[in-house]
Scaffold this motif. Sequence first.
Motif, PDB file in Angstrom:
ATOM      1  N   MET A 112     -41.330 -18.159 -12.010  1.00 37.03           N
ATOM      2  CA  MET A 112     -40.082 -17.820 -11.766  1.00 37.03           C
ATOM      3  C   MET A 112     -39.736 -16.421 -11.977  1.00 37.03           C
ATOM      4  SD  MET A 112     -39.309 -20.433  -9.507  1.00 37.03           S
ATOM      5  CE  MET A 112     -37.500 -20.387  -9.121  1.00 37.03           C
ATOM      6  N   ILE A 113     -39.583 -15.688 -11.023  1.00 40.42           N
ATOM      7  CA  ILE A 113     -39.064 -14.233 -11.585  1.00 40.42           C
ATOM      8  C   ILE A 113     -37.707 -13.933 -10.875  1.00 40.42           C
ATOM      9  CG2 ILE A 113     -41.568 -13.435 -11.870  1.00 40.42           C
ATOM     10  CD1 ILE A 113     -41.187 -12.046  -9.143  1.00 40.42           C
ATOM     11  N   ASP A 114     -37.006 -13.019 -11.502  1.00 42.01           N
ATOM     12  CA  ASP A 114     -35.809 -12.699 -10.771  1.00 42.01           C
ATOM     13  C   ASP A 114     -35.934 -11.590  -9.569  1.00 42.01           C
ATOM     14  OD1 ASP A 114     -34.220 -14.153 -12.245  1.00 42.01           O
ATOM     15  OD2 ASP A 114     -33.981 -12.495 -13.827  1.00 42.01           O
ATOM     16  N   GLN A 115     -35.221 -11.634  -8.648  1.00 44.08           N
ATOM     17  CA  GLN A 115     -35.181 -10.842  -7.395  1.00 44.08           C
ATOM     18  C   GLN A 115     -34.011 -10.561  -7.271  1.00 44.08           C
ATOM     19  OE1 GLN A 115     -38.438 -11.230  -4.659  1.00 44.08           O
ATOM     20  NE2 GLN A 115     -36.915 -11.125  -2.920  1.00 44.08           N
ATOM     21  N   THR A 116     -33.529  -9.198  -6.917  1.00 49.86           N
ATOM     22  CA  THR A 116     -32.315  -8.778  -6.441  1.00 49.86           C
ATOM     23  C   THR A 116     -32.318  -8.529  -4.769  1.00 49.86           C
ATOM     24  OG1 THR A 116     -31.858  -7.644  -8.625  1.00 49.86           O
ATOM     25  CG2 THR A 116     -30.442  -6.768  -6.718  1.00 49.86           C
ATOM     26  N   ARG A 117     -31.429  -8.818  -4.307  1.00 46.03           N
ATOM     27  CA  ARG A 117     -31.393  -8.564  -2.992  1.00 46.03           C
ATOM     28  C   ARG A 117     -29.963  -8.027  -2.575  1.00 46.03           C
ATOM     29  NH1 ARG A 117     -34.345 -12.300   0.312  1.00 46.03           N
ATOM     30  NH2 ARG A 117     -36.291 -12.748  -0.928  1.00 46.03           N
ATOM     31  N   ARG A 118     -30.001  -7.003  -1.670  1.00 45.15           N
ATOM     32  CA  ARG A 118     -28.620  -6.022  -1.356  1.00 45.15           C
ATOM     33  C   ARG A 118     -28.083  -6.586  -0.157  1.00 45.15           C
ATOM     34  NH1 ARG A 118     -28.308  -0.281  -3.167  1.00 45.15           N
ATOM     35  NH2 ARG A 118     -28.109  -1.329  -4.954  1.00 45.15           N
ATOM     36  N   LEU A 119     -26.756  -6.750   0.152  1.00 43.45           N
ATOM     37  CA  LEU A 119     -26.170  -7.045   1.286  1.00 43.45           C
ATOM     38  C   LEU A 119     -25.030  -6.123   1.534  1.00 43.45           C
ATOM     39  CD1 LEU A 119     -25.434 -10.914   0.682  1.00 43.45           C
ATOM     40  CD2 LEU A 119     -27.544  -9.901   1.847  1.00 43.45           C
ATOM     41  N   ARG A 120     -25.080  -5.859   3.142  1.00 39.37           N
ATOM     42  CA  ARG A 120     -24.131  -4.883   3.373  1.00 39.37           C
ATOM     43  C   ARG A 120     -22.986  -5.572   4.089  1.00 39.37           C
ATOM     44  NH1 ARG A 120     -24.362   0.101   7.975  1.00 39.37           N
ATOM     45  NH2 ARG A 120     -22.400  -0.364   8.714  1.00 39.37           N
ATOM     46  N   LEU A 121     -21.648  -5.393   3.663  1.00 39.54           N
ATOM     47  CA  LEU A 121     -20.443  -5.972   4.303  1.00 39.54           C
ATOM     48  C   LEU A 121     -19.631  -5.106   5.108  1.00 39.54           C
ATOM     49  CD1 LEU A 121     -19.228  -8.003   0.819  1.00 39.54           C
ATOM     50  CD2 LEU A 121     -21.166  -8.598   2.473  1.00 39.54           C
ATOM     51  N   ASP A 122     -19.354  -5.539   6.353  1.00 38.94           N
ATOM     52  CA  ASP A 122     -18.527  -4.990   7.138  1.00 38.94           C
ATOM     53  C   ASP A 122     -17.302  -5.478   7.417  1.00 38.94           C
ATOM     54  OD1 ASP A 122     -20.233  -2.614   8.997  1.00 38.94           O
ATOM     55  OD2 ASP A 122     -21.402  -3.944   8.109  1.00 38.94           O
ATOM     56  N   LEU A 123     -16.207  -4.896   7.183  1.00 36.90           N
ATOM     57  CA  LEU A 123     -15.069  -5.753   6.958  1.00 36.90           C
ATOM     58  C   LEU A 123     -13.831  -4.858   7.518  1.00 36.90           C
ATOM     59  CD1 LEU A 123     -13.488  -5.604   3.230  1.00 36.90           C
ATOM     60  CD2 LEU A 123     -15.838  -4.640   4.114  1.00 36.90           C
ATOM     61  N   ARG A 124     -12.633  -5.705   7.828  1.00 39.62           N
ATOM     62  CA  ARG A 124     -11.365  -4.767   8.489  1.00 39.62           C
ATOM     63  C   ARG A 124     -10.173  -5.716   7.418  1.00 39.62           C
ATOM     64  NH1 ARG A 124     -12.450  -6.737  14.525  1.00 39.62           N
ATOM     65  NH2 ARG A 124     -14.119  -5.158  15.027  1.00 39.62           N
ATOM     66  N   TYR A 125      -9.171  -4.777   7.489  1.00 43.09           N
ATOM     67  CA  TYR A 125      -7.853  -5.450   6.729  1.00 43.09           C
ATOM     68  C   TYR A 125      -6.627  -4.628   7.034  1.00 43.09           C
ATOM     69  CZ  TYR A 125      -9.609  -1.834   3.187  1.00 43.09           C
ATOM     70  OH  TYR A 125     -10.083  -0.648   2.566  1.00 43.09           O
ATOM     71  N   ASP A 126      -5.729  -5.186   7.161  1.00 38.04           N
ATOM     72  CA  ASP A 126      -4.443  -4.939   7.112  1.00 38.04           C
ATOM     73  C   ASP A 126      -3.759  -4.523   5.698  1.00 38.04           C
ATOM     74  OD1 ASP A 126      -1.654  -4.367   7.064  1.00 38.04           O
ATOM     75  OD2 ASP A 126      -1.205  -6.217   8.348  1.00 38.04           O
ATOM     76  N   GLY A 127      -3.724  -3.386   5.239  1.00 35.35           N
ATOM     77  CA  GLY A 127      -3.397  -2.966   3.854  1.00 35.35           C
ATOM     78  C   GLY A 127      -1.938  -3.097   3.410  1.00 35.35           C
ATOM     79  N   THR A 128      -1.254  -3.735   4.226  1.00 31.60           N
ATOM     80  CA  THR A 128       0.435  -3.553   4.091  1.00 31.60           C
ATOM     81  C   THR A 128       0.623  -4.415   2.786  1.00 31.60           C
ATOM     82  OG1 THR A 128       0.907  -3.511   6.132  1.00 31.60           O
ATOM     83  CG2 THR A 128       2.776  -4.369   4.708  1.00 31.60           C
ATOM     84  N   ASP A 129       0.004  -5.810   2.504  1.00 31.41           N
ATOM     85  CA  ASP A 129       0.375  -6.351   1.218  1.00 31.41           C
ATOM     86  C   ASP A 129      -0.935  -6.262   0.261  1.00 31.41           C
ATOM     87  OD1 ASP A 129       2.813  -7.398   2.453  1.00 31.41           O
ATOM     88  OD2 ASP A 129       1.468  -8.773   3.749  1.00 31.41           O
ATOM     89  N   PHE A 130      -1.587  -5.344   0.367  1.00 32.68           N
ATOM     90  CA  PHE A 130      -2.555  -4.859  -0.864  1.00 32.68           C
ATOM     91  C   PHE A 130      -2.299  -3.773  -1.719  1.00 32.68           C
ATOM     92  CE2 PHE A 130      -5.526  -7.295   2.370  1.00 32.68           C
ATOM     93  CZ  PHE A 130      -5.872  -8.356   1.427  1.00 32.68           C
ATOM     94  N   HIS A 131      -2.596  -3.880  -2.796  1.00 34.75           N
ATOM     95  CA  HIS A 131      -2.304  -2.643  -3.781  1.00 34.75           C
ATOM     96  C   HIS A 131      -3.464  -2.001  -3.820  1.00 34.75           C
ATOM     97  CE1 HIS A 131       1.497  -4.046  -6.036  1.00 34.75           C
ATOM     98  NE2 HIS A 131       1.024  -5.203  -5.359  1.00 34.75           N
ATOM     99  N   GLY A 132      -4.173  -1.586  -2.691  1.00 32.36           N
ATOM    100  CA  GLY A 132      -5.184  -0.688  -2.443  1.00 32.36           C
ATOM    101  C   GLY A 132      -6.429  -1.455  -2.470  1.00 32.36           C
ATOM    102  N   TRP A 133      -7.760  -0.962  -2.284  1.00 27.76           N
ATOM    103  CA  TRP A 133      -9.088  -1.358  -2.287  1.00 27.76           C
ATOM    104  C   TRP A 133      -9.316  -2.013  -3.650  1.00 27.76           C
ATOM    105  CZ3 TRP A 133     -12.856  -3.406   0.032  1.00 27.76           C
ATOM    106  CH2 TRP A 133     -14.295  -3.626  -0.418  1.00 27.76           C
ATOM    107  N   ALA A 134      -9.382  -0.961  -4.805  1.00 32.81           N
ATOM    108  CA  ALA A 134      -9.718  -1.198  -6.017  1.00 32.81           C
ATOM    109  C   ALA A 134      -9.207  -2.105  -6.753  1.00 32.81           C
ATOM    110  CB  ALA A 134      -9.607  -0.052  -7.024  1.00 32.81           C
ATOM    111  N   LYS A 135      -9.949  -3.145  -7.559  1.00 30.36           N
ATOM    112  CA  LYS A 135      -9.504  -4.399  -8.405  1.00 30.36           C
ATOM    113  C   LYS A 135      -8.624  -3.781  -9.558  1.00 30.36           C
ATOM    114  CE  LYS A 135     -12.808  -6.684 -10.271  1.00 30.36           C
ATOM    115  NZ  LYS A 135     -13.645  -7.547 -10.342  1.00 30.36           N
ATOM    116  N   GLN A 136      -7.637  -4.530  -9.613  1.00 30.12           N
ATOM    117  CA  GLN A 136      -6.530  -4.156 -10.746  1.00 30.12           C
ATOM    118  C   GLN A 136      -5.877  -5.608 -11.284  1.00 30.12           C
ATOM    119  OE1 GLN A 136      -3.620  -0.969  -9.538  1.00 30.12           O
ATOM    120  NE2 GLN A 136      -4.494  -0.962  -7.470  1.00 30.12           N
ATOM    121  N   ASP A 137      -6.042  -5.620 -12.526  1.00 29.23           N
ATOM    122  CA  ASP A 137      -5.352  -6.722 -13.325  1.00 29.23           C
ATOM    123  C   ASP A 137      -4.116  -7.125 -12.730  1.00 29.23           C
ATOM    124  OD1 ASP A 137      -7.814  -7.166 -14.720  1.00 29.23           O
ATOM    125  OD2 ASP A 137      -7.196  -6.073 -16.373  1.00 29.23           O
ATOM    126  N   GLY A 138      -3.761  -8.388 -12.154  1.00 32.02           N
ATOM    127  CA  GLY A 138      -2.575  -8.945 -12.039  1.00 32.02           C
ATOM    128  C   GLY A 138      -2.115  -8.438 -10.531  1.00 32.02           C
TER     129      GLY A 138
END
Length: 320
Positions: free
Chosen positions: A1-27
């Motif tokens: 067995m060998i490790d293999q990396t696969r790449r996925l593209r994600l297409d998405l939509r969002y209403d940003g009103t209740d988000f603190h932006g895209w980037a992950k932030q603690d809490g």
Amino acid sequence: MIDQTRRLRLDLRYDGTDFHGWAKQDGLRTVQGEVEAALATILRQPAGLTVAGRTDAGVHARAQVAHLDIVGQVNGEGLPTFPRALGNFTEGDLRAFRDRLNALLGASYSERWRRVLEGAELSRGILAKGESDVILTRVSQVSGDFDARFSALQRSYEYLIVDAAESRDPLTRRNHWWTSTGPLSTDQMRDAAQQLLGEHDFLSFCKPREGATTIRTLRRLDVERKADGAVEVHVEADAFCHSMVRSLVGALVEVGRGAKTAAWARSLVDQPTRGHGVPVAPARGLTLLGVSYPPETEWALQSGRARRLRTLPGAEDCGC
């Protein structure tokens, strides 16, 4: 067995009103944080997303793009032993994977509102199964040459402004800026917009990041009065720096309300400096409309171009 990396593209939509932006932030609740948590649940491994455009708190997206690398085992015959949700990466399997992601995002959204509305009579009519403010429209497998951020040729945004009380619509308040400036002159805004097209140092419109350039190529900056009375600003560029689109809109509104002239707008690129004090329009009126990419054969080449630090002809790189 060998490790293999696969790449996925994600297409998405969002209403940003209740988000603190895209980037992950603690809490804090962010788009990246919500999607990566759902991915980790399915894949049973940490998930790290690279995104085309890191939208600010309150900014929406109709066609955002991100990519994800997942590592799994393959046997000697090349058959994947990734989590079963991915199957053999057929179109049907990827659709099922997308649907599973959306189900988890919907469950997280519903749980959030249950906590907010616990004990309130409103809760009976506000929650619908599967509803969410972020949704995946497509998951596709791509080669390792694809980079959601650096392979992109262009990003396009729309900004919507309501400048008259009779045009205010509560049903669209989350993605329109209701100004108190009075009527805006779209003719004057268009004249100012023409002064800003092309390749310039947009430092006057950006919050610079250390080691990054503020030189961008602005390909489109249109201003129209829509049939419903709203003012639409359409913006396209190869890339944008932090707060650039909202600052462009803020400058155009200053011209549209008669406080500044088209010549002033031109001075913002002729004499780039943060000292101009360009106002930043509110986040809620801004929506990422789309990201365009070259053919697959040019993904790596475009990524290399985008990673190079640009300077204007005849100017030394300021490293800003």
